[in-house]
Structures are given as C-alpha cells and as structure tokens.
Design an enzyme around this catalytic site. Structure first.
Site, PDB file in Angstrom:
ATOM      1  N   SER A 172       0.815  -1.071   0.082  1.00  0.00           N
ATOM      2  CA  SER A 172       0.021   0.042  -0.069  1.00  0.00           C
ATOM      3  C   SER A 172       0.890   1.456  -0.069  1.00  0.00           C
ATOM      4  CB  SER A 172      -0.798  -0.003   1.255  1.00  0.00           C
ATOM      5  OG  SER A 172      -1.476   1.093   1.579  1.00  0.00           O
ATOM      6  N   TYR A 205      -1.714  -1.111  10.853  1.00  0.00           N
ATOM      7  CA  TYR A 205      -2.039  -1.713   9.682  1.00  0.00           C
ATOM      8  C   TYR A 205      -0.919  -1.328   8.631  1.00  0.00           C
ATOM      9  CZ  TYR A 205      -3.618  -1.861   4.671  1.00  0.00           C
ATOM     10  OH  TYR A 205      -3.646  -2.060   3.442  1.00  0.00           O
ATOM     11  N   LYS A 233       1.986  -3.847   6.763  1.00  0.00           N
ATOM     12  CA  LYS A 233       2.697  -3.940   5.111  1.00  0.00           C
ATOM     13  C   LYS A 233       4.089  -3.885   5.326  1.00  0.00           C
ATOM     14  CE  LYS A 233      -1.454  -4.476   3.459  1.00  0.00           C
ATOM     15  NZ  LYS A 233      -1.571  -5.612   2.821  1.00  0.00           N
TER      16      LYS A 233
HETATM   17  P1  NAD Z   1     -10.955  -6.815   1.161  1.00  0.00           P
HETATM   18  O1  NAD Z   1     -11.169  -6.975   2.791  1.00  0.00           O
HETATM   19  O2  NAD Z   1     -12.139  -6.628  -0.012  1.00  0.00           O
HETATM   20  O3  NAD Z   1     -10.164  -8.303   0.744  1.00  0.00           O
HETATM   21  C1  NAD Z   1      -9.650  -9.016   1.561  1.00  0.00           C
HETATM   22  C2  NAD Z   1     -10.031 -10.274   1.671  1.00  0.00           C
HETATM   23  O4  NAD Z   1      -9.196 -11.148   2.128  1.00  0.00           O
HETATM   24  C3  NAD Z   1     -11.467 -10.428   2.226  1.00  0.00           C
HETATM   25  O5  NAD Z   1     -12.202 -11.154   1.100  1.00  0.00           O
HETATM   26  C4  NAD Z   1     -11.081 -11.262   3.513  1.00  0.00           C
HETATM   27  O6  NAD Z   1     -12.307 -12.239   3.759  1.00  0.00           O
HETATM   28  C5  NAD Z   1      -9.741 -12.017   3.300  1.00  0.00           C
HETATM   29  N1  NAD Z   1      -9.246 -12.432   4.529  1.00  0.00           N
HETATM   30  C6  NAD Z   1      -8.627 -11.705   5.348  1.00  0.00           C
HETATM   31  N2  NAD Z   1      -8.065 -12.245   6.188  1.00  0.00           N
HETATM   32  C7  NAD Z   1      -8.013 -13.600   5.791  1.00  0.00           C
HETATM   33  C8  NAD Z   1      -7.233 -14.621   6.163  1.00  0.00           C
HETATM   34  N3  NAD Z   1      -6.431 -14.762   7.068  1.00  0.00           N
HETATM   35  N4  NAD Z   1      -7.484 -15.983   5.593  1.00  0.00           N
HETATM   36  C9  NAD Z   1      -8.327 -15.883   4.310  1.00  0.00           C
HETATM   37  N5  NAD Z   1      -8.795 -14.842   3.807  1.00  0.00           N
HETATM   38  C10 NAD Z   1      -8.687 -13.677   4.503  1.00  0.00           C
HETATM   39  O7  NAD Z   1      -9.719  -5.675   0.911  1.00  0.00           O
HETATM   40  P2  NAD Z   1      -9.223  -5.279  -0.495  1.00  0.00           P
HETATM   41  O8  NAD Z   1      -9.596  -3.776  -0.584  1.00  0.00           O
HETATM   42  O9  NAD Z   1      -9.537  -6.228  -1.560  1.00  0.00           O
HETATM   43  O10 NAD Z   1      -7.697  -5.292  -0.287  1.00  0.00           O
HETATM   44  C11 NAD Z   1      -7.005  -6.492  -0.802  1.00  0.00           C
HETATM   45  C12 NAD Z   1      -5.595  -6.291  -0.153  1.00  0.00           C
HETATM   46  O11 NAD Z   1      -5.087  -5.145  -0.893  1.00  0.00           O
HETATM   47  C13 NAD Z   1      -5.225  -6.136   1.279  1.00  0.00           C
HETATM   48  O12 NAD Z   1      -4.218  -6.992   1.577  1.00  0.00           O
HETATM   49  C14 NAD Z   1      -5.300  -4.836   1.525  1.00  0.00           C
HETATM   50  O13 NAD Z   1      -4.445  -4.273   2.717  1.00  0.00           O
HETATM   51  C15 NAD Z   1      -4.432  -4.255   0.400  1.00  0.00           C
HETATM   52  N6  NAD Z   1      -4.858  -2.871  -0.235  1.00  0.00           N
HETATM   53  C16 NAD Z   1      -5.953  -2.241  -0.256  1.00  0.00           C
HETATM   54  C17 NAD Z   1      -6.201  -1.080  -0.518  1.00  0.00           C
HETATM   55  C18 NAD Z   1      -7.618  -0.595  -0.577  1.00  0.00           C
HETATM   56  O14 NAD Z   1      -7.763   0.861  -0.431  1.00  0.00           O
HETATM   57  N7  NAD Z   1      -8.790  -1.207  -0.719  1.00  0.00           N
HETATM   58  C19 NAD Z   1      -5.044  -0.202  -0.612  1.00  0.00           C
HETATM   59  C20 NAD Z   1      -4.002  -0.650  -0.560  1.00  0.00           C
HETATM   60  C21 NAD Z   1      -3.494  -1.936  -0.135  1.00  0.00           C
HETATM   61  C1  WQD Z   2      -9.068  10.032   1.123  1.00  0.00           C
HETATM   62  C2  WQD Z   2      -9.241  11.538   1.356  1.00  0.00           C
HETATM   63  C3  WQD Z   2      -9.673  12.192   3.583  1.00  0.00           C
HETATM   64  C4  WQD Z   2     -13.425  10.344   4.066  1.00  0.00           C
HETATM   65  C5  WQD Z   2      -6.681   4.974   3.125  1.00  0.00           C
HETATM   66  C6  WQD Z   2      -5.524   4.202   3.897  1.00  0.00           C
HETATM   67  C7  WQD Z   2      -4.450   3.650   2.910  1.00  0.00           C
HETATM   68  C8  WQD Z   2      -5.116   2.997   1.796  1.00  0.00           C
HETATM   69  C9  WQD Z   2      -6.493   3.605   1.207  1.00  0.00           C
HETATM   70  C10 WQD Z   2      -5.179   0.575   2.382  1.00  0.00           C
HETATM   71  C11 WQD Z   2      -8.446  12.008   2.437  1.00  0.00           C
HETATM   72  C12 WQD Z   2     -10.767  12.471   2.730  1.00  0.00           C
HETATM   73  C13 WQD Z   2     -12.068  10.566   3.509  1.00  0.00           C
HETATM   74  C14 WQD Z   2     -14.669  11.070   4.284  1.00  0.00           C
HETATM   75  C15 WQD Z   2     -13.015  13.022   3.794  1.00  0.00           C
HETATM   76  N1  WQD Z   2      -5.735   1.759   2.199  1.00  0.00           N
HETATM   77  N2  WQD Z   2     -12.072  12.196   3.480  1.00  0.00           N
HETATM   78  N3  WQD Z   2     -14.145  12.436   4.090  1.00  0.00           N
HETATM   79  O1  WQD Z   2      -6.773   8.071   3.983  1.00  0.00           O
HETATM   80  O2  WQD Z   2      -5.842   8.444   1.495  1.00  0.00           O
HETATM   81  O3  WQD Z   2      -5.931   6.021   2.387  1.00  0.00           O
HETATM   82  O4  WQD Z   2      -7.289   3.951   2.232  1.00  0.00           O
HETATM   83  O5  WQD Z   2      -3.845   0.361   2.172  1.00  0.00           O
HETATM   84  O6  WQD Z   2      -3.881   2.908   3.707  1.00  0.00           O
HETATM   85  O7  WQD Z   2      -4.877   5.033   4.745  1.00  0.00           O
HETATM   86  O8  WQD Z   2      -8.175   7.275   1.829  1.00  0.00           O
HETATM   87  O9  WQD Z   2     -10.473   7.274   1.156  1.00  0.00           O
HETATM   88  O10 WQD Z   2      -9.946   7.458   3.606  1.00  0.00           O
HETATM   89  O11 WQD Z   2      -9.320   9.445   2.298  1.00  0.00           O
HETATM   90  O12 WQD Z   2     -12.814  14.193   3.563  1.00  0.00           O
HETATM   91  O13 WQD Z   2     -15.529  10.659   4.934  1.00  0.00           O
HETATM   92  O14 WQD Z   2     -10.503  11.941   1.606  1.00  0.00           O
HETATM   93  O15 WQD Z   2      -9.345  13.147   4.660  1.00  0.00           O
HETATM   94  O16 WQD Z   2      -7.879  13.280   2.048  1.00  0.00           O
HETATM   95  P1  WQD Z   2      -6.387   7.482   2.536  1.00  0.00           P
HETATM   96  P2  WQD Z   2      -9.722   7.777   2.078  1.00  0.00           P
END
Ligand code: NAD
Ligand code: WQD
Length: 332
Positions: free
Chosen positions: A124, A148, A152
């Site tokens: 991430s 979190y 990572k």
């Molecule tokens: P999500 O929660 O929709 O998907 C993650 C999946 O993993 C879920 O289906 C959950 O049931 C499953 N899971 C969790 N722990 C498990 C375990 N121990 N065994 C088996 N299954 C398990 O999330 P997502 O948004 O699709 O994210 C996928 C990956 O990408 C995650 O590792 C997340 O940290 C990373 N990521 C997400 C974002 C984002 O903003 N969505 C940003 C950066 C990185």
């Molecule tokens: C985006 C912008 C908020 C909600 C997070 C995690 C990051 C990654 C993606 C997993 C910011 C603003 C938000 C609201 C708002 N996930 N905001 N009102 O914080 O950039 O990233 O999700 O890896 O690790 O930290 O995403 O969508 O929460 O916020 O004004 O109700 O929107 O302040 O500027 P963020 P976000």
C-alpha cells in the site's frame, strides 16, 4: 498459469481474478470470508463464463494451505488476504499483526515446502508515511504511522529477507494508491460493512440516501482547493496491473511497483465527479482534519509503465460512474 489467489472474493482480489481468467489463466481462491461473500465466486463466473475453484479457508491455517497446494498444481500466488482498515488497526492491533503477518508466514512456509517460488503481494502507499516530496517514487524512505501500515512494512521486509536467502524466489510487491470503482457489469465492487471509512464508498452512501452528508476532513491544507489530494485508481486498472506484473515473476529477486495514476484529485473534485455520475447535488459539510491524514499523496507511475508496460487508462469520472452503477444495482 495456475494462480492461487488469497483474499480472492474481496474487493481487489475479485476484480483481479476476472482479469486473470480473461487472460486465460486458471484460478484457485482461498478466502475465510471475514470481509467478503462466497457469492463473489458466482459473480466472477457469470462475468467471465469460466469456472473458479474456491476454498473457504484461513490463510493462517497451514493444514488448509497444504491441502490446497496438494490438490492443485499452483504456479504462483497472489496474496491479497488481510485486514485493511486503518482506524480498526489502531483499536485491535494484535489482531492485525496476527492475521496479516501470520497468513504471510504460513503462505511462505507452504510455498517453500511445495516448491512454489513466485508471489505477488498487495502492499500500500501507506508504507511511504508522509512523503517528503511528490510524486512518490518506489525508492523513497518507508515508514508506518499505524498498525495496519506496520503490517505492510513488516511483510515487505519478510519478503525481501526471504528472497535474499532463496535465490529462486521471485517477489513482486505492488503498492496500491487509492482504489475506487467497480467492474462495468455492476456485479462485483466494494461493499463495506457499516459506515465506510474511505471517501468514495462514503460518498456513494450519501448519494443513495443512507447517510446524510459528506464530511470533508480538512479544507485548509496547502493543496489546490484546501482539501486533501490523493491518487485514485480505477480498480479494473489496478487488477490489470497485477496481470501485467506476472511477467516479472520469471526474474528471481524483489520487484517493487507503485500502482497509481500519477494524478492527484482533491476531495472536492471527487465529490463533483460523483455528483455528475449520480445526477444530483450532494450535501457537503466542511469538517476538521482527520487525525493521521496528510495533505497530498500521489504516485510516480513511471516505473510500472517502463518495466511492466502498464498504465492506468480510466479517469475519475469512470471510477465514480462505475461505483454508482454498482451501488444502484446492489441497493439493499
Ligand atoms: P477486502 O477486505 O475486500 O479483501 C481482503 C480479503 O481477504 C477479504 O475477502 C477477506 O475475507 C480476506 N481475508 C482476510 N484475512 C484472511 C485470512 N486470514 N484468510 C483468508 N482470507 C482472509 O480488501 P481489498 O480492498 O480487496 O484489499 C486487498 C488487499 O489489498 C489487502 O491486503 C489490502 O491491505 C491491500 N490494499 C487495499 C487498499 C484499499 O484501499 N482497498 C489499498 C492498498 C492495499
Ligand atoms: C481520502 C481523502 C481524507 C473520508 C486509506 C488508507 C490507505 C489505503 C487507502 C489501504 C483524504 C478524505 C475521507 C471522508 C473525507 N488503504 N475524506 N471524508 O486515507 O488516503 O487512504 O485508504 O492500504 O492505507 O490510509 O483514503 O478514502 O480514507 O481518504 O474528506 O468521509 O478523503 O481526509 O484526504 P486514505 P480515504
């Protein structure tokens, strides 16, 4: 290739499985359904017309992993499974460390036992902390500001150490920026339980009338309009980035890429784009800054373009339109 996808019924995993199947790969999914539903499997099959093998299994459970590797000739692993809510990770950090790190260790141990040497990991942009300059490049210093993010960072370190010790291991680390949107079919998308933490799903709930107004967290940042700026990327582009990165798995070692667009949009720009998509004006309230937020983050997308031949094609309007389409088709 036969691809083992952990977390494959989740938001990004399900979209990636669709793209893998479209490219002719075979897919085996393991998910414990802690944050997703098995119905995603039916929907993936409906979209692609292809079948997927699904195991309801916890990736921390080595016995379950062994069985999956024994029943399928896995070529490579894409590891999405994990807990991902920043705020929740501050409240229940031990659960985050246990789940995210344990699952990765179990997976690496099982891969070694079964002679599988290729893994793609979901990292991430959070690992860049508060970057000193923009756009963010892959060789910038890393830091974690919450549990979190620390998971990572630690997992990246574990993968780097494992690759240094095993010259056959090939690791791709993909650092996602802010994924938004849904598949054009409206069959799969992001559907968080409870009140969404992230901006786009929150706006969608306001548009559907389930929440009263969008709170803009901070309007005095040193950005174009005072609101926070992020690199939003369409989830289908992100999914295609995984397919593009498969080619790097033929080279041993660690390969790290940002998956972003390289463009930053403000909170107000996202709200405006969503208003166009849903065809109505949304109630907006200016609120204080959210603790832990930074003013602006966006990627340098150059390395992925040069080395993977991949770049994001879809813009903010397409992200908002597809999210709204998903929301309308899946109204509860
Ligand atoms: P999500 O929660 O929709 O998907 C993650 C999946 O993993 C879920 O289906 C959950 O049931 C499953 N899971 C969790 N722990 C498990 C375990 N121990 N065994 C088996 N299954 C398990 O999330 P997502 O948004 O699709 O994210 C996928 C990956 O990408 C995650 O590792 C997340 O940290 C990373 N990521 C997400 C974002 C984002 O903003 N969505 C940003 C950066 C990185
Ligand atoms: C985006 C912008 C908020 C909600 C997070 C995690 C990051 C990654 C993606 C997993 C910011 C603003 C938000 C609201 C708002 N996930 N905001 N009102 O914080 O950039 O990233 O999700 O890896 O690790 O930290 O995403 O969508 O929460 O916020 O004004 O109700 O929107 O302040 O500027 P963020 P976000």
């Amino acid at each position: 290739m036969k691809v083992f996808v952990t977390g494959g019924t989740g938001y990004i995993g399900s979209h990636t499985v669709v793209e893998l199947l479209n490219e002719g790969h075979e897919v085996v999914i393991a998910d414990n359904l802690s944050n997703s539903s098995a119905s995603a499997v039916d929907r993936i099959e409906e979209i692609t017309g292809k079948s997927v093998r699904f195991y309801k299994a916890d990736v921390c459970d080595k016995a379950a992993l062994r069985r999956i590797f024994e029943e399928n000739e896995i070529d490579l692993v894409i590891h999405f499974a994990g807990l991902k809510a920043v705020g929740e990770s501050v409240k229940i950090p031990v659960k985050y460390y246990r789940n995210n790190i344990d699952s990765t260790l179990s997976l690496l141990e099982t891969m070694e036992e079964k002679g599988v040497n290729k893994i793609i990991f979901s990292s991430s942009a959070t690992v860049y902390g508060d970057p000193a300059s923009l756009p963010v490049k892959e060789d910038f210093p890393l830091s974690a500001t919450n549990p979190y993010g620390a998971t990572k960072l630690f997992i990246e370190r574990i993968l780097k150490d494992a690759a240094a010790a095993n010259k056959d291991l090939s690791v791709v680390i993909l650092r996602y920026f802010n994924p938004v949107g849904a598949h054009a079919s409206g069959l799969i998308g992001e559907d968080p339980v409870g009140i969404p933490n992230n901006l786009a799903p929150f706006i969608a709930r306001v548009a559907s009338g389930d929440l009263p107004c969008v709170n803009v967290f901070g309007s005095d940042y040193p950005t174009k309009d005072g609101t926070g700026v992020r690199d939003y990327i369409h989830v289908v582009d992100l999914a295609k980035g995984h397919v593009a990165s498969l080619k790097k798995l033929s080279e041993a070692g660690v390969h790290i890429y940002n998956l972003g667009t390289g463009v930053g949009y403000s909170v107000l720009e996202v709200i405006r784009s969503f208003e166009k998509a849903c065809g109505k004006k949304l109630p907006v309230v200016m609120a204080p800054r959210r603790a832990g937020d930074v003013a602006a983050v966006y990627a340098s997308a150059e390395k992925a373009k040069k080395e993977l031949g991949w770049e994001a094609k879809l813009g903010l309007d397409e992200m908002c339109e597809s999210l709204w389409n998903f929301r309308v088709k899946n109204a509860k």
